[in-house]
Design an enzyme around this catalytic site. Sequence first.
Site, PDB file in Angstrom:
ATOM      1  N   GLU A   1      48.279 -22.699 -10.838  1.00  0.00           N
ATOM      2  CA  GLU A   1      47.112 -22.646 -11.703  1.00  0.00           C
ATOM      3  C   GLU A   1      46.115 -23.168 -11.138  1.00  0.00           C
ATOM      4  O   GLU A   1      45.733 -24.461 -10.994  1.00  0.00           O
ATOM      5  CB  GLU A   1      47.411 -23.497 -12.866  1.00  0.00           C
TER       6      GLU A   1
ATOM      7  N   ARG B   1      60.528 -31.855  -6.309  1.00  0.00           N
ATOM      8  CA  ARG B   1      59.616 -31.514  -6.327  1.00  0.00           C
ATOM      9  C   ARG B   1      59.253 -32.674  -5.059  1.00  0.00           C
ATOM     10  O   ARG B   1      59.990 -33.561  -4.976  1.00  0.00           O
ATOM     11  CB  ARG B   1      58.223 -31.373  -7.829  1.00  0.00           C
TER      12      ARG B   1
ATOM     13  N   LYS C   1      47.972 -33.135 -11.527  1.00  0.00           N
ATOM     14  CA  LYS C   1      46.327 -32.743 -11.477  1.00  0.00           C
ATOM     15  C   LYS C   1      45.363 -33.547 -12.156  1.00  0.00           C
ATOM     16  O   LYS C   1      44.398 -33.605 -11.990  1.00  0.00           O
ATOM     17  CB  LYS C   1      46.456 -31.179 -11.432  1.00  0.00           C
TER      18      LYS C   1
HETATM   19  P1  ATP Z   1      50.558 -28.110 -13.645  1.00  0.00           P
HETATM   20  O1  ATP Z   1      50.742 -29.727 -14.349  1.00  0.00           O
HETATM   21  O2  ATP Z   1      48.942 -28.322 -14.070  1.00  0.00           O
HETATM   22  O3  ATP Z   1      51.069 -27.492 -14.473  1.00  0.00           O
HETATM   23  P2  ATP Z   1      51.431 -28.124 -10.940  1.00  0.00           P
HETATM   24  O4  ATP Z   1      51.516 -29.814  -9.937  1.00  0.00           O
HETATM   25  O5  ATP Z   1      53.253 -27.704 -11.701  1.00  0.00           O
HETATM   26  O6  ATP Z   1      50.696 -28.823 -12.303  1.00  0.00           O
HETATM   27  P3  ATP Z   1      51.275 -25.388 -10.704  1.00  0.00           P
HETATM   28  O7  ATP Z   1      49.542 -25.275 -10.286  1.00  0.00           O
HETATM   29  O8  ATP Z   1      51.505 -24.841 -11.800  1.00  0.00           O
HETATM   30  O9  ATP Z   1      50.402 -27.165 -10.716  1.00  0.00           O
HETATM   31  O10 ATP Z   1      51.544 -25.211  -9.145  1.00  0.00           O
HETATM   32  C1  ATP Z   1      52.195 -24.563  -8.255  1.00  0.00           C
HETATM   33  C2  ATP Z   1      53.739 -24.286  -7.721  1.00  0.00           C
HETATM   34  O11 ATP Z   1      53.692 -25.516  -6.781  1.00  0.00           O
HETATM   35  C3  ATP Z   1      54.347 -24.566  -9.059  1.00  0.00           C
HETATM   36  O12 ATP Z   1      55.567 -23.515  -8.362  1.00  0.00           O
HETATM   37  C4  ATP Z   1      54.880 -25.824  -8.634  1.00  0.00           C
HETATM   38  O13 ATP Z   1      56.159 -25.838  -8.925  1.00  0.00           O
HETATM   39  C5  ATP Z   1      54.794 -25.942  -6.679  1.00  0.00           C
HETATM   40  N1  ATP Z   1      54.598 -27.592  -6.824  1.00  0.00           N
HETATM   41  C6  ATP Z   1      53.784 -28.611  -7.388  1.00  0.00           C
HETATM   42  N2  ATP Z   1      53.660 -29.816  -8.110  1.00  0.00           N
HETATM   43  C7  ATP Z   1      54.660 -29.607  -7.034  1.00  0.00           C
HETATM   44  C8  ATP Z   1      54.993 -31.111  -5.981  1.00  0.00           C
HETATM   45  N3  ATP Z   1      54.927 -32.296  -6.221  1.00  0.00           N
HETATM   46  N4  ATP Z   1      56.180 -30.555  -5.057  1.00  0.00           N
HETATM   47  C9  ATP Z   1      56.895 -29.314  -5.203  1.00  0.00           C
HETATM   48  N5  ATP Z   1      55.979 -28.188  -5.027  1.00  0.00           N
HETATM   49  C10 ATP Z   1      55.671 -28.766  -6.557  1.00  0.00           C
HETATM   50 MG    MG Z   2      52.884 -25.676 -13.235  1.00  0.00          MG
END
Ligand code: ATP
Ligand code: MG
Length: 576
Positions: free
Chosen positions: A45, A275, A285
């Site tokens: 995102e 995660r 974030k």
């Molecule tokens: P938001 O709260 O903004 O959704 P997010 O951390 O999920 O935050 P995204 O940009 O949606 O951010 O994440 C993109 C991809 O990265 C998603 O597939 C998510 O599952 C993965 N991702 C995000 N944070 C982690 C993490 N800490 N460890 C592993 N994968 C992650």
């Molecule tokens: Mg997300």
Amino acid sequence: MATALENIEEKKGLNFIEEAIAADIEAGKVKNSPTQVVHTRFPPEPNGYLHIGHAKAICMDFGAARKFGGKCNLRFDDTNPSKEDTEYVDAIQEDIHWLGFDWEDRKYYASDYFQQLWDLAEEMIKRGLAYVDELSAEEIAAQKGTPTTPGQESPYRNRPVEESLDLFRRMNKGEFAEGTKTLRAKIDMANPNMHFRDPIMYRIIDHPHHRTGTKWHAYPMYDFAHGQSDFFEGITHSICTLEFEVHRPLYNYFAKVLADIKGTTYVPRQIEFNRLNMTYTMMSKRKLLACVKEGLVRGWDDPRMPTLCGLRRRGYTSDSIHSFIDTIGYTKYDGMISIKLLEHAVREDLNKHALRVMGVVDPVKLTITNYPEGKVEMMEMENNPEEPEAGTHKMPFSRELYIEREDFQEVAEKKFFRLTIDKEVRLKSAYIIKCTGVVKDENGTITEILCTYDPDSKSGMPGADRKVKGTLHWVSRKEAVPVEVRLYDNLFTVEDPSADERDFRELLNPQSEVVLPCAYLEPWAAEQARKRVGASHISTENRYYQFQRIGYFCVDYDTTEDHIVFNRTVLLRDSK
Ligand code: ATP
Ligand code: MG
């Protein structure tokens, strides 16, 4: 034609997700997909910079595609117009490239599918699978029930199809205020899985979108955008983190509806992994953005941030991130990873590549009283003992030097093998010296250490290898170049700041950045560092150094011709 499976040298060593993919290939499921190869996607995102957790997802998504000879798309999940920005879009691409992955010509935006999603939603209304609801968010929540008690149906649930269709179209014309209407899937208000209790598909948001402007006023929810986008792109494996596990039945339900409408048996498959959570930092974030906005750090790329650009500025290499991700692996349960594993990975990598130089970060003057005034000898230094072809360089030695203040004790503690009165130590790659006295200022602070040297002890000379207990690093006072050194440590004082009751601002480590405005560096190293002026942030040339006996350092982007700045990436050894 070679099958994708033949691209894997050996099947052992696959993680559980790759095993599942291999099984799907064998079962012919991948052949049944639009591109007929393993096709994954990374769906960030664009509402912040990528962090080390994202690197774990990137290595999975792009890594699996690479392993199975497939493809991985980059898809910006920009379905929420109010939080997104093109600055993030650019930074995300730079970071993925830095990790060594490429989406080729497959860069997509979920917003590219707004029309297709809209058409699909209308089709679902027509098929009696969706309706426009007029309950508020609070009312919907109040009627949702609990996992053990069924929810209540909305009074609008059984309104005529034509009415829903009309209202849905008007939702998008800006006729209704935010929060007054939603489109909901008509599934089952009594389903034990709460996600099936008529989930919201669309809501009204009155905010221009960074790509589609004011064309849309109604936007799809994650659950009605993600799986559908996967479907439109022909994704075979939609790999995501564990919190989406509970959404999977709904993902499958919507995928099936879409497949039925399109008359196909292909559906994407969602698989979840744990995660990454790491000690002494946080991945939220929202909170990282607060740190940036409130000026608590130097920016998204502050060397203390867990962002990829922050780690890069700190001196982490792309290889070290990969080796860290390989070490921690992928599982089905959440946990906390020690930041020391990340530090270990970068230390191992920098040990192979960093140039060995001498820098004194907390200098005290040392004078060799029996060394001729004005004489300068050039001492030979190995650039990297791990890489003999890296060669050598010369470093001036003279009567007045700087050594590290902590390498001297006037009255030595037990087991202190560095310099003290009447004792000998070796100056690395130079002579053995013996301390004869000190000079102090009016406050009793040592301003100068006096020594004599043994002219027959020059390193590398025959018979000069007399053993002494300690070896110190040093620089020649006249030739040394003053540099700014920034010492970095954990951003937070507690292991899990996200779990702490206190506000994260109270948990910031005041020692996380210590700036030493006047450290001294040997001239050759300063010359190398100056070559970085104007270099791209991604380039690695002349960037990484080992200040002997202290740690790994890298040239910071703030460096100019007359002002060199080094960041401490990590100590030589895990000291804590
Ligand atoms: P938001 O709260 O903004 O959704 P997010 O951390 O999920 O935050 P995204 O940009 O949606 O951010 O994440 C993109 C991809 O990265 C998603 O597939 C998510 O599952 C993965 N991702 C995000 N944070 C982690 C993490 N800490 N460890 C592993 N994968 C992650
Ligand atoms: Mg997300």
